[in-house]
Write a protein that holds these residues in place. Structure first.
Motif, PDB file in Angstrom:
ATOM      1  N   LEU A  47       0.932  -1.410  -0.021  1.00  0.00           N
ATOM      2  CA  LEU A  47      -0.124   0.131   0.108  1.00  0.00           C
ATOM      3  C   LEU A  47       0.810   1.385   0.048  1.00  0.00           C
ATOM      4  CD1 LEU A  47      -2.596  -0.983   2.426  1.00  0.00           C
ATOM      5  CD2 LEU A  47      -2.880  -1.207   0.262  1.00  0.00           C
ATOM      6  N   LYS A  48       0.650   2.155  -0.932  1.00  0.00           N
ATOM      7  CA  LYS A  48       1.043   3.529  -0.816  1.00  0.00           C
ATOM      8  C   LYS A  48       0.535   4.138   0.287  1.00  0.00           C
ATOM      9  CE  LYS A  48       2.138   7.716  -3.726  1.00  0.00           C
ATOM     10  NZ  LYS A  48       2.165   8.498  -4.898  1.00  0.00           N
ATOM     11  N   SER A  49      -0.458   4.156   0.497  1.00  0.00           N
ATOM     12  CA  SER A  49      -1.004   4.913   1.765  1.00  0.00           C
ATOM     13  C   SER A  49      -2.455   3.859   1.999  1.00  0.00           C
ATOM     14  CB  SER A  49      -1.669   6.237   1.584  1.00  0.00           C
ATOM     15  OG  SER A  49      -2.679   6.430   0.482  1.00  0.00           O
ATOM     16  N   GLY A  50      -2.868   4.137   3.525  1.00  0.00           N
ATOM     17  CA  GLY A  50      -3.815   3.341   3.945  1.00  0.00           C
ATOM     18  C   GLY A  50      -4.019   3.555   5.581  1.00  0.00           C
ATOM     19  N   PHE A  51      -4.806   2.923   6.241  1.00  0.00           N
ATOM     20  CA  PHE A  51      -5.031   3.072   7.718  1.00  0.00           C
ATOM     21  C   PHE A  51      -5.241   1.772   8.417  1.00  0.00           C
ATOM     22  CE2 PHE A  51      -8.470   4.570  11.103  1.00  0.00           C
ATOM     23  CZ  PHE A  51      -7.314   4.818  11.892  1.00  0.00           C
ATOM     24  N   TYR A  52      -4.377   1.458   9.142  1.00  0.00           N
ATOM     25  CA  TYR A  52      -4.175   0.308   9.956  1.00  0.00           C
ATOM     26  C   TYR A  52      -5.004   0.368  11.414  1.00  0.00           C
ATOM     27  CZ  TYR A  52      -2.058  -4.123  12.187  1.00  0.00           C
ATOM     28  OH  TYR A  52      -2.381  -5.174  12.812  1.00  0.00           O
ATOM     29  N   VAL A  53      -6.041  -0.210  11.436  1.00  0.00           N
ATOM     30  CA  VAL A  53      -6.917   0.146  12.361  1.00  0.00           C
ATOM     31  C   VAL A  53      -6.633  -0.684  13.684  1.00  0.00           C
ATOM     32  CG1 VAL A  53      -9.252   0.195  13.328  1.00  0.00           C
ATOM     33  CG2 VAL A  53      -8.706   1.161  10.996  1.00  0.00           C
ATOM     34  N   THR A  54      -6.233  -0.456  14.779  1.00  0.00           N
ATOM     35  CA  THR A  54      -6.353  -1.110  15.962  1.00  0.00           C
ATOM     36  C   THR A  54      -7.415  -1.067  16.936  1.00  0.00           C
ATOM     37  OG1 THR A  54      -4.880   0.496  17.153  1.00  0.00           O
ATOM     38  CG2 THR A  54      -3.535  -0.965  15.706  1.00  0.00           C
ATOM     39  N   GLU A  55      -8.282  -0.177  16.859  1.00  0.00           N
ATOM     40  CA  GLU A  55      -9.244   0.207  17.756  1.00  0.00           C
ATOM     41  C   GLU A  55     -10.515   0.864  17.008  1.00  0.00           C
ATOM     42  OE1 GLU A  55      -9.991   1.678  22.533  1.00  0.00           O
ATOM     43  OE2 GLU A  55      -8.653   2.700  21.131  1.00  0.00           O
ATOM     44  N   VAL A  56     -11.678   0.317  17.478  1.00  0.00           N
ATOM     45  CA  VAL A  56     -12.892   1.021  17.110  1.00  0.00           C
ATOM     46  C   VAL A  56     -13.903   1.189  18.203  1.00  0.00           C
ATOM     47  CG1 VAL A  56     -12.812   0.268  14.600  1.00  0.00           C
ATOM     48  CG2 VAL A  56     -14.243  -1.080  16.364  1.00  0.00           C
ATOM     49  N   PHE A  57     -14.469   2.290  18.075  1.00  0.00           N
ATOM     50  CA  PHE A  57     -15.479   2.277  19.163  1.00  0.00           C
ATOM     51  C   PHE A  57     -16.750   3.163  18.552  1.00  0.00           C
ATOM     52  CE2 PHE A  57     -12.361   5.645  18.861  1.00  0.00           C
ATOM     53  CZ  PHE A  57     -12.864   6.667  18.774  1.00  0.00           C
ATOM     54  N   GLY A  58     -17.870   3.274  19.414  1.00  0.00           N
ATOM     55  CA  GLY A  58     -19.282   3.688  19.047  1.00  0.00           C
ATOM     56  C   GLY A  58     -20.104   2.483  18.522  1.00  0.00           C
TER      57      GLY A  58
END
Length: 447
Positions: free
Chosen positions: A365-376
């Motif tokens: 990936l050139k760019s992206g978001f590695y998610v380690t926590e979600v809420f809501g």
């Protein structure tokens, strides 16, 4: 852990409940008794904050009169005659339900499998305290950790006995041991928190205490000095801890009860593509030492391994007897006791792994978001709309570049499943297990 369950007394109790219900006028009945025991210790900053010990005995009776059904719950010391009479009276006053019945006797687990769910290892409160303190010390030893949010260890067990008026009697017992630690890094409004934990049926399989504490501390430190990301489309890579929630949404969408109530966004998708090609989802109730294993379900039915989704195509709903009847199908042994009723649920659910490592997945990936926590709570299971607050790490040129917080990720679960790609790092030591998941085409709301 020594086995404190008097199986004979529980078998006698549920058998008498069923017999008493029949004498009180029930055409059919089943009864379940559950006995549990747990001990736990939590510490913070080198001191014991809480020591708990709990025991409970619960029974539930379900009776059928014609096409009417009623269920009651109580503790094991209740008056059996009064309980049965009340249940039958309630059933006679209830509206008819043509789908409520006992499971087909031909489907019952007459010889339940031994799944090795019980560990006789006895863990003292002193050992639990020692483990909790060791985890906390390991977390506090990580450079950058400034405080502890606590650590804990627990040991417990639960036993279940089920009897039906069709002559079925089954029982099983399972243990569970757990360890957890939570650490804080930074100070003031810049403080960050993270955790690690381990839960297993057998004590020897728990992750080491010092490793749990260290990981909790390292995760907290990595989150320091987060930034916001810019609003726009994004490829999201879900850490397995978060990906298990995605699998949970999928399990909810293919639950037969939701389909029957028309509250699932996948209710019209049986036999159709619901996930990207290559996605396979399995459910295995008879897994040896599985976190959610059971030799029979809440109605005594012997379940079997099912491929719920194969190569992206939906093949099964989770079904109990009544829900299956409502949908014109046959139960697949996924009924569980919920209070005094029976509802369908998954067992050992897994999104099967792909062929790429998480490192290769992120590296591409050139760019992206590695998610380690979600809420809501922004998940609508009727429409599939998904919107959650999130934090994690921004991916730049194939690397985790910096921590990110105070952003929202959104999409629709239908689209997310169709764009989902699994990595090869599946850990099956969870009741709901997934590898790292990559999902293209989501929307990020940030700066």
């Amino acid at each position: 852990m020594s086995q404190p369950i008097d199986s004979a007394s529980l078998v006698d109790l549920v058998a008498r409940l069923v017999e008493t219900a029949r004498r009180a006028g029930a055409d059919a009945a089943d009864a379940v008794a559950v006995r549990s025991r747990s001990t736990g210790v939590s510490v913070r900053l080198g001191k014991v904050e809480n020591t708990s010990a709990a025991e409970s005995d619960d029974i539930a009776l379900r009776v059928f009169t014609g096409r009417r059904v009623a269920s009651v719950s109580a503790n094991a010391l209740s008056d059996i005659d009064a309980l049965a009479e009340r249940a039958v009276a309630m059933a006679k006053a209830s509206p008819e339900d043509p789908y409520q019945r006992l499971a087909d006797p031909a489907l019952l687990a007459r010889e339940p499998a031994d799944l090795d769910l019980f560990d006789a290892t006895e863990i003292s409160p002193e050992r639990l305290r020692e483990d909790a303190l060791t985890m906390e010390a390991a977390a506090l030893a990580v450079p950058g950790v400034t405080n502890s949010a606590g650590a804990g260890a627990s040991a417990g067990m639960g036993g279940l006995v089920l009897a039906t008026s069709d002559g079925f009697v089954g029982q099983y017992i399972a243990t569970r041991f757990s360890r957890s630690a939570s650490a804080l890094a930074g100070a003031g409004t810049a403080m960050e928190r993270d955790h690690d934990f381990s839960s297993r049926l057998h004590f020897s399989e728990l992750d080491p205490v010092d490793g749990i504490g260290r990981k909790a501390g390292e995760r907290a430190v990595r989150r320091l000095n987060p930034r916001k990301a810019k609003t726009g489309p994004v490829t999201v890579v879900f850490d397995p801890r978060v990906a298990r929630g995605i699998a949970g949404h999928l399990a909810g969408a293919i639950n037969g009860a939701s389909v029957a109530r028309k509250t699932s966004f996948l209710r019209d998708y049986m036999g159709r593509q619901v996930a990207s090609a290559g996605i396979t989802v399995t459910d295995e109730p008879l897994k040896v030492r599985g976190q959610s294993s059971r030799p029979f379900d809440g109605e005594g039915v012997a379940g079997e391994r099912l491929v719920m989704i194969e190569d992206g195509v939906l093949a099964h709903w989770f079904l109990s007897t009544s829900v299956a009847g409502e949908l014109g199908l046959r139960t697949n042994g996924r009924g569980v006791r919920a209070a005094s009723s029976v509802v369908p649920s998954s067992t050992n659910l897994a999104i099967e792994p792909g062929t790429r490592s998480p490192r290769d997945m992120i590296g591409a990936l050139k760019s992206g978001f590695y998610v380690t926590e979600v809420f809501g709570q922004g998940v609508d299971m009727v429409t599939g709309d998904y919107s959650r607050g999130a934090s994690g790490f921004w991916i730049e040129n194939g690397e985790l570049a910096y921590p990110v917080s105070e952003v929202t990720i959104a999409g629709n679960l239908k689209d997310m499943f169709m764009a989902m790609a699994p990595a090869d790092d599946l850990d099956r030591n969870f009741g709901t297990a997934t590898p790292t998941l990559l999902i293209e085409g989501m929307t990020l709301a940030g700066e």
